[in-house]
Design a protein around this motif. Structure first.
Motif, PDB file in Angstrom:
ATOM      1  N   VAL A   1       0.879  -1.307   0.007  1.00 53.51           N
ATOM      2  CA  VAL A   1       0.046   0.114  -0.180  1.00 53.51           C
ATOM      3  C   VAL A   1       0.826   1.387  -0.021  1.00 53.51           C
ATOM      4  N   GLU A   2       1.844   1.230   0.934  1.00 53.95           N
ATOM      5  CA  GLU A   2       2.724   2.272   0.927  1.00 53.95           C
ATOM      6  C   GLU A   2       3.444   2.920  -0.641  1.00 53.95           C
ATOM      7  N   LYS A   3       3.975   1.733  -1.173  1.00 52.11           N
ATOM      8  CA  LYS A   3       4.578   1.854  -2.392  1.00 52.11           C
ATOM      9  C   LYS A   3       3.614   2.501  -3.272  1.00 52.11           C
ATOM     10  N   LYS A   4       2.158   2.417  -3.213  1.00 51.87           N
ATOM     11  CA  LYS A   4       1.362   2.962  -4.382  1.00 51.87           C
ATOM     12  C   LYS A   4       0.855   4.406  -3.765  1.00 51.87           C
ATOM     13  N   GLU A   5       0.963   4.591  -2.453  1.00 52.07           N
ATOM     14  CA  GLU A   5       0.525   5.977  -1.972  1.00 52.07           C
ATOM     15  C   GLU A   5       1.715   7.130  -2.498  1.00 52.07           C
ATOM     16  N   GLU A   6       1.165   8.157  -3.073  1.00 53.79           N
ATOM     17  CA  GLU A   6       2.122   9.259  -3.394  1.00 53.79           C
ATOM     18  C   GLU A   6       2.636   9.815  -1.781  1.00 53.79           C
ATOM     19  N   LYS A   7       1.881   9.920  -1.059  1.00 57.93           N
ATOM     20  CA  LYS A   7       2.157  10.553   0.201  1.00 57.93           C
ATOM     21  C   LYS A   7       2.592   9.638   1.274  1.00 57.93           C
ATOM     22  N   LYS A   8       3.942   9.857   1.892  1.00 49.56           N
ATOM     23  CA  LYS A   8       4.557   9.035   2.966  1.00 49.56           C
ATOM     24  C   LYS A   8       3.522   8.582   3.986  1.00 49.56           C
ATOM     25  N   ILE A   9       3.233   7.352   4.226  1.00 52.62           N
ATOM     26  CA  ILE A   9       2.233   7.018   5.317  1.00 52.62           C
ATOM     27  C   ILE A   9       2.857   7.354   6.560  1.00 52.62           C
ATOM     28  N   VAL A  10       2.268   7.883   7.511  1.00 55.80           N
ATOM     29  CA  VAL A  10       2.720   8.167   9.076  1.00 55.80           C
ATOM     30  C   VAL A  10       2.631   6.745   9.647  1.00 55.80           C
ATOM     31  N   ARG A  11       3.488   6.098  10.149  1.00 55.51           N
ATOM     32  CA  ARG A  11       3.333   5.031  11.091  1.00 55.51           C
ATOM     33  C   ARG A  11       3.213   5.433  12.471  1.00 55.51           C
ATOM     34  N   ARG A  12       2.223   5.944  12.946  1.00 58.53           N
ATOM     35  CA  ARG A  12       1.791   6.305  14.063  1.00 58.53           C
ATOM     36  C   ARG A  12       0.360   6.354  14.299  1.00 58.53           C
ATOM     37  N   ILE A  13      -0.038   5.755  15.259  1.00 56.47           N
ATOM     38  CA  ILE A  13      -1.452   5.772  15.641  1.00 56.47           C
ATOM     39  C   ILE A  13      -1.856   6.098  16.992  1.00 56.47           C
ATOM     40  N   LEU A  14      -3.076   6.898  17.338  1.00 52.22           N
ATOM     41  CA  LEU A  14      -3.512   7.126  18.642  1.00 52.22           C
ATOM     42  C   LEU A  14      -4.388   6.002  19.104  1.00 52.22           C
ATOM     43  N   ILE A  15      -4.070   5.651  20.335  1.00 53.36           N
ATOM     44  CA  ILE A  15      -4.838   4.623  20.844  1.00 53.36           C
ATOM     45  C   ILE A  15      -5.577   5.014  22.133  1.00 53.36           C
ATOM     46  N   ALA A  16      -7.012   4.949  22.243  1.00 52.76           N
ATOM     47  CA  ALA A  16      -7.741   5.471  23.308  1.00 52.76           C
ATOM     48  C   ALA A  16      -8.294   4.324  23.868  1.00 52.76           C
ATOM     49  N   ASP A  17      -8.153   3.785  25.315  1.00 52.82           N
ATOM     50  CA  ASP A  17      -8.942   2.869  26.006  1.00 52.82           C
ATOM     51  C   ASP A  17      -8.754   3.119  27.328  1.00 52.82           C
ATOM     52  N   ASP A  18      -9.850   3.102  28.305  1.00 52.06           N
ATOM     53  CA  ASP A  18      -9.692   2.835  29.570  1.00 52.06           C
ATOM     54  C   ASP A  18      -8.935   1.790  30.348  1.00 52.06           C
ATOM     55  N   SER A  19      -8.986   0.714  29.498  1.00 56.38           N
ATOM     56  CA  SER A  19      -8.569  -0.744  30.140  1.00 56.38           C
ATOM     57  C   SER A  19      -7.017  -0.694  29.735  1.00 56.38           C
ATOM     58  N   ALA A  20      -6.136  -0.962  30.893  1.00 56.19           N
ATOM     59  CA  ALA A  20      -4.599  -0.951  30.501  1.00 56.19           C
ATOM     60  C   ALA A  20      -4.235  -1.993  29.588  1.00 56.19           C
ATOM     61  N   VAL A  21      -5.027  -3.380  30.049  1.00 55.86           N
ATOM     62  CA  VAL A  21      -4.793  -4.377  29.256  1.00 55.86           C
ATOM     63  C   VAL A  21      -5.287  -4.331  27.984  1.00 55.86           C
ATOM     64  N   ALA A  22      -6.210  -3.662  27.726  1.00 55.14           N
ATOM     65  CA  ALA A  22      -6.923  -3.369  26.182  1.00 55.14           C
ATOM     66  C   ALA A  22      -5.793  -2.358  25.254  1.00 55.14           C
ATOM     67  N   ARG A  23      -5.445  -1.317  26.139  1.00 56.68           N
ATOM     68  CA  ARG A  23      -4.301  -0.514  25.390  1.00 56.68           C
ATOM     69  C   ARG A  23      -3.091  -1.146  25.045  1.00 56.68           C
ATOM     70  N   LYS A  24      -2.618  -2.015  25.882  1.00 52.73           N
ATOM     71  CA  LYS A  24      -1.589  -2.827  25.459  1.00 52.73           C
ATOM     72  C   LYS A  24      -1.637  -4.064  24.404  1.00 52.73           C
ATOM     73  N   GLN A  25      -2.869  -4.558  24.517  1.00 51.13           N
ATOM     74  CA  GLN A  25      -3.242  -5.690  23.525  1.00 51.13           C
ATOM     75  C   GLN A  25      -3.097  -4.929  22.133  1.00 51.13           C
ATOM     76  N   VAL A  26      -3.833  -3.877  21.941  1.00 51.30           N
ATOM     77  CA  VAL A  26      -3.672  -3.004  20.554  1.00 51.30           C
ATOM     78  C   VAL A  26      -2.305  -2.387  20.280  1.00 51.30           C
ATOM     79  N   GLN A  27      -1.750  -2.016  21.270  1.00 56.45           N
ATOM     80  CA  GLN A  27      -0.421  -1.629  21.007  1.00 56.45           C
ATOM     81  C   GLN A  27       0.705  -2.673  20.556  1.00 56.45           C
TER      82      GLN A  27
END
Length: 313
Positions: A174-200
């Motif tokens: 996907v990155e090769k096809k995109e003209e703009k460089k993809i930002v490899r950073r995501i904001l994760i919001a979750d009140d469960s510490a376990v769920a946050r770590k799972q997604v991270q």
């Protein structure tokens, strides 16, 4: 006792209004606890429980309810308290979390309280990392604790957090096809510490960085800070947010993002343990791009790939 939930279908009007209803209950003591009504399927007097070999120590037994064999978890023991002793006079709260149905053994069930998410607060700082709370609130001048059920379920039945290795190569394509460089950073919001770590851990397995926040209000404030520094899409690729969170829920957070001129184009994935409750119409109403039930890392990875490819699946 099932009558306490008879009007649950009428409660859908609370969705998107930053409100919830808590089912109040007690364990082995005077402390009151709460659980979101939308996660509760039924409340009943504890049926006969059957013990089976190799059950987890927190599982009191299994019960056959409405054609299903359901594990019944001793909630008092699970949060570090005394085991429930008077099982015959206890109750089972049948709930659906993370695509599974389980029962929670509680000593007594009281009433349902209509609350505003702004009244639901994060646990106090002194609670420590090992506590089993996602939030607290005050009802009738008494502290009510909301338990981190996802932490308990992760202890009983851990999930594989790594994504399919093919996703990494697909994202690279996907990155090769995109003209703009993809930002490899995501904001994760979750009140469960376990769920946050799972997604991270899941998103890090496909080469993304993460910014972690504990609730919708913190996520919104973080986004405003970033927007003040420049184009939000140059700083993060998307937001992955839980729905149930103290102070501001995921639906309200999404609606606020869509109303803000500097944030409105941010890709938002709602990632929630409320499986099988809210439909696509509600997701579209608040403007989320996608809705995923917790926790399937490959589905989450596919949603991330869709996000960075401009919505193309």
């Amino acid at each position: 006792m099932t009558g306490i939930l008879d009007s649950v279908n009428q409660r859908t009007q609370l969705v998107g209004q930053n409100r919830l209803e808590l089912l109040m209950f007690k364990l082995m003591g005077r402390q009151r606890y709460g659980i979101n009504v939308f996660k509760v399927k039924e409340v009943l007097q504890c049926p006969r429980l059957t013990s089976m070999p190799n059950l987890h120590r927190l599982v009191k037994g299994v019960a056959h309810i409405r054609g299903q064999t359901i594990s019944v978890i001793d909630l008092s023991l699970a949060v570090g308290g005394r085991p429930t002793t008077d099982v015959e006079n206890s109750f089972v709260v049948i709930s659906e979390f993370n695509r599974s149905v389980q029962g929670f053994l509680v000593s007594s069930v009281e009433r349902i309280i209509n609350m505003h998410w702004e009244s639901i607060l994060p646990p106090p700082e002194g609670a420590g990392r090992s506590n089993y709370l996602t939030a607290v609130t005050n009802i009738d001048d008494e502290l009510v604790e909301i338990i981190d059920v996802e932490k308990i379920l992760a202890e009983i039945s851990p999930v594989d957090e790594a994504m399919n290795g093919e996703l990494m190569s697909q994202i690279a394509e996907v990155e090769k096809k995109e003209e703009k460089k993809i930002v490899r950073r995501i904001l994760i919001a979750d009140d469960s510490a376990v769920a946050r770590k799972q997604v991270q851990r899941a998103i890090e397995s496909i080469g993304f960085e993460s910014i972690l926040v504990k609730d919708g209000k913190e996520a919104y404030n973080k986004l405003l800070e970033m927007a003040a520094e420049g184009d939000i899409r140059d700083q993060i690729s998307l937001l992955i947010s839980d729905i149930e969170m103290p102070e501001m829920d995921g639906y309200t957070l999404t609606a606020e993002i869509r109303r803000h001129p500097d944030l409105k184009d941010l890709h938002v994935i709602l990632h929630t343990s409320l499986s099988g409750v809210f439909n696509q119409a509600m997701v579209e109403r608040v403007g989320a791009n996608e809705f995923i039930a917790k926790f399937n890392p490959d589905e989450l990875g596919t949603a991330v790939k869709t996000a960075i490819s401009g919505g193309k699946k």
